[in-house]
Design an enzyme around this catalytic site. Structure first.
Site, PDB file in Angstrom:
ATOM      1  N   ASN A   1       0.887  -1.118  -0.069  1.00 38.28           N
ATOM      2  CA  ASN A   1       0.104   0.023   0.083  1.00 38.28           C
ATOM      3  C   ASN A   1       1.031   1.301   0.148  1.00 38.28           C
ATOM      4  OD1 ASN A   1      -1.773   1.996   0.518  1.00 38.28           O
ATOM      5  ND2 ASN A   1      -2.772   1.101   2.347  1.00 38.28           N
TER       6      ASN A   1
ATOM      7  N   ARG B   1      -2.468  -2.008  -3.525  1.00 45.52           N
ATOM      8  CA  ARG B   1      -3.591  -1.110  -3.495  1.00 45.52           C
ATOM      9  C   ARG B   1      -3.385  -0.273  -4.504  1.00 45.52           C
ATOM     10  NH1 ARG B   1      -4.133   4.115   0.055  1.00 45.52           N
ATOM     11  NH2 ARG B   1      -5.991   4.940  -0.700  1.00 45.52           N
TER      12      ARG B   1
ATOM     13  N   HIS C   1     -11.523   4.649  -0.726  1.00 45.70           N
ATOM     14  CA  HIS C   1     -11.797   3.947   0.666  1.00 45.70           C
ATOM     15  C   HIS C   1     -12.415   2.693   0.520  1.00 45.70           C
ATOM     16  CE1 HIS C   1     -10.376   7.624   3.333  1.00 45.70           C
ATOM     17  NE2 HIS C   1      -9.483   7.027   2.913  1.00 45.70           N
TER      18      HIS C   1
ATOM     19  N   ARG D   1      -6.904  17.904   3.938  1.00 43.24           N
ATOM     20  CA  ARG D   1      -7.680  18.098   2.759  1.00 43.24           C
ATOM     21  C   ARG D   1      -8.974  18.999   3.403  1.00 43.24           C
ATOM     22  NH1 ARG D   1      -7.620  12.350   0.405  1.00 43.24           N
ATOM     23  NH2 ARG D   1      -5.867  11.922   1.979  1.00 43.24           N
TER      24      ARG D   1
ATOM     25  N   GLU E   1      -7.758  -2.818   5.503  1.00 42.92           N
ATOM     26  CA  GLU E   1      -7.549  -2.791   4.183  1.00 42.92           C
ATOM     27  C   GLU E   1      -6.594  -3.678   3.263  1.00 42.92           C
ATOM     28  OE1 GLU E   1      -6.956   1.602   4.636  1.00 42.92           O
ATOM     29  OE2 GLU E   1      -7.919   1.936   2.909  1.00 42.92           O
TER      30      GLU E   1
END
Ligand code: ADP
Length: 616
Positions: free
Chosen positions: A7, A88, A176, A237, A383
């Site tokens: 990832n 990923r 996500h 963000r 994940e």
């Protein structure tokens, strides 16, 4: 089977070895972060979830150096034997709906997606190309953040902007996805209910943050959009802003596009509001009386609440609110701020339970009080584990698809109505019994002589066939095109799942009723249990089905298996779907090997070869 997962982000590299054949499958987990002055920190954990977290300094300059260092680290700890590699990948555009075996063409497509995720896709590509060089003989699989969201309906993904822009791919994609999918499945396991029976709002609150509405197993909306900038307030963000702001910044303040982009990605969010992207520091400052930090926390929580409210409305209900990510997992006070205003929906948080949650391993504790209608579940996002499972599933499936072909006939259902006996009596008279006109393909059903008028706020259908025998609940099945004639927004539902379905007026020869139960029937395959077993399927599974040949051939994703004794094996689609596929009497389909066919878990997929047969 052991799988190495990468990832790669813009400032950190996470990697792990997962043995997907055992329960606590994370056997080695590492993360390089904090690259500065030729050094970085390696955090690692040897063994399963219960093992101790360790760290040490490494002399590495960049993410690229870190990727190249991974084989040595794995060798050092004895984890250098594995069977496949999962990567990923942030953005898969509209092209990738599932985990995908990487080849030259796939790599080109990932490169082409880069403008939509300029900070993320280049790092993912770097990990792929370096590891292809290091392990040329192992299968390498891309697992896309956007893939889980491919089921979001057009009304939720469409931006109301000029068509020429939309034609260039400007739409919402969501990110996500791997995390939200894992959370949905973990919640279902915790509640011992199928994910297809639950309406879940998953809140992934980490440095990046998003909310996802998971309606009966499928993502139907999510707060990130075309890029990972839309939606919630994040560490650095901004999340949602008025697009009018950009022209103002350019015209009035003279900022460049690059400067605006940089500020929105790297210097906004909590960092802009409170001087730190780290919620722990923001909470500390707020407790010491810093009013900027207090505002930041309020803005953050308000935005999450707003999305939960919106997604409850989008799904027409909610059973579970799930929290994950560094903030969702660890900040009891943020969870409380988010949940407190939902008392009116029947959500009651148990303060003590919420406060005492300290997650270990794969736990998923509940934080609602005993009288709460809505459950609150907190769980670690996994994940990388999910990526490993997707890889395993894809490889297993390729093997099974390569060795087997299945054939299922297809029937097309025109709009029709199932009535309760009570409704029959209102529409056709006291004591009235439906009269059988002809048999249908499934032995238990028949077409009745009776028809009804179906009347919506905009339009109506005069003679809609009633199907017998009577059922407990009245159900009206129409196509999506029909819903525009009627003027009602109608959900796609499996037969019999009628909660929160819209009301519609039916008129018979004697009277009228207004009833709920108006649905677009989810495409499905009736199957005898024997056929299901033969094909490795069970009731409630979903499969992909390919229909037709040549340029009009289509693939129908997410087709529900309804296996029951007495069913004749046959796929049912509606008239819209049949028209899209150009189905003709005895159309023949062919099995298509498709490298993008994998969806671990709710969607037990098999490619199928089909014979099309028109019956309506
Ligand atoms: P990433 O998206 O980079 O994986 P994480 O999921 O690790 O990020 O989440 C990082 C965020 O979690 C940071 O804002 C951090 O402050 C927050 N966080 C971690 N632990 C706590 C805690 N105990 N209390 C409040 N916030 C926390």
């Amino acid at each position: 089977m052991k799988i190495l997962v990468f990832n790669a982000g813009s400032s950190s590299l996470k990697f792990g070895i997962f043995d997907v054949s055992i329960e606590d499958s994370r056997v080695f987990k590492g993360e390089f972060e904090g690259f500065k002055n030729g050094a970085c920190t390696l955090h690692y954990r040897i063994g399963g979830e219960q093992s101790e977290a360790q760290k040490r300094s490494e002399s590495l300059n960049t993410i690229k150096d870190a990727i190249v260092r991974v084989p040595e680290i794995l060798k050092e700890f004895g984890y250098d034997q594995f069977d496949a590699i999962g990567h990923r990948v942030a953005h898969g555009w509209e092209r990738f709906h599932n985990a995908t075996l990487i080849n030259t063409e796939v790599l080109k497509h990932i490169e082409a997606c880069t403008p939509f995720a300029p900070l993320h896709n280049p790092a993912n590509l770097k990990a792929i190309t370096i590891s292809q060089g290091l392990w040329p003989d192992l299968p390498q699989v891309a697992v896309f953040d956007t893939a889980f969201h491919h089921t979001i309906p057009d009304c939720a993904y469409t931006y109301a902007v000029p068509k020429e822009w939309r034609d260039k791919g400007l739409r919402r994609y969501g990110f996500h996805g791997t995390s939200h999918k894992y959370v949905g499945l973990r919640v279902a396991r915790e509640l011992k209910r199928p994910v297809t029976a639950l309406q879940i709002i998953s809140c992934h609150l980490g440095n990046g943050a998003s909310v996802c509405a998971i309606n009966r197993g499928f993502s139907v909306d999510t707060s990130m959009g075309m890029t990972p900038l839309e939606g919630l307030v994040m560490g650095t963000r901004s999340g949602d802003v008025d697009p009018g702001m950009f022209t103002y910044l350019v015209r009035e303040l003279g900022l460049s596009i690059e400067e605006i982009e940089h500020q929105l990605y790297a210097n906004s969010g909590l960092k802009a509001l409170a001087g730190s992207h780290d919620l722990r520091e923001v909470e500390q400052k707020a407790a010491e009386g810093d009013t900027d930090a207090q505002l930041a926390i309020n803005v953050y929580a308000y935005r999450v609440r707003k999305y939960i409210g919106a997604y409850t409305a989008a799904m027409g209900g909610v059973d579970v609110i799930a929290f994950t990510g560094g903030i969702g997992e660890n900040s009891a006070s943020m969870r409380r701020r988010v949940c407190d205003k939902f008392e009116f929906l029947g959500l009651h948080l148990d303060d003590d339970k919420n406060q005492s949650i300290k997650l270990k391993g794969f736990e998923a504790p509940q934080a609602q009080s005993f009288d709460s209608r809505i459950k609150v579940i907190v769980t670690q996002t996994c994940e990388q584990l999910m990526i490993a499972q997707e890889v395993k599933y894809l490889l297993a499936q390729r093997e099974s698809v390569q060795t087997q072909k299945w054939h299922v006939p297809v029937a097309v259902s025109a709009r029709h109505v199932h009535l309760s006996q009570e409704a029959v009596e209102v529409l056709f008279g006291k004591g009235y019994r439906l009269r059988k006109m002809r048999s249908l393909s499934q032995p238990e059903g028949w077409a009745a002589e009776e028809t009804v008028e179906v009347i919506g706020p905009k339009g109506f259908f005069k003679t809609v066939r009633v199907l017998g025998p009577t059922r407990k609940q009245t159900q009206i099945e129409v196509s999506k095109t029909d819903t525009f004639t009627l003027g009602v927004e109608v959900p796609v539902r499996p037969s019999g799942k009628l909660e929160h379905t819209p009301f519609i007026k039916l008129r018979g020869t004697i009277g009228e009723i207004v009833t709920n139960g108006l649905i677009i029937a989810a495409r499905h395959i009736h199957m005898s249990p024997a056929d299901a077993t033969k094909m490795g399927l069970k009731d409630g599974d979903y499969v992909d089905v390919k229909l037709g040949n040549g340029e009009r051939s289509v693939s129908f994703a997410n087709t529900l298996i309804r296996a029951k004794e007495g069913y004749v094996t046959e796929m049912h689609i509606d008239t819209d779907e049949a028209n899209a596929a150009g189905i003709a009497f005895q159309t023949k389909g062919e099995l298509v090997m498709n490298e993008t066919c994998s969806e671990a878990d709710i969607v037990a997929k098999k490619n199928m070869e089909l014979n099309g047969r028109k019956t309506a």
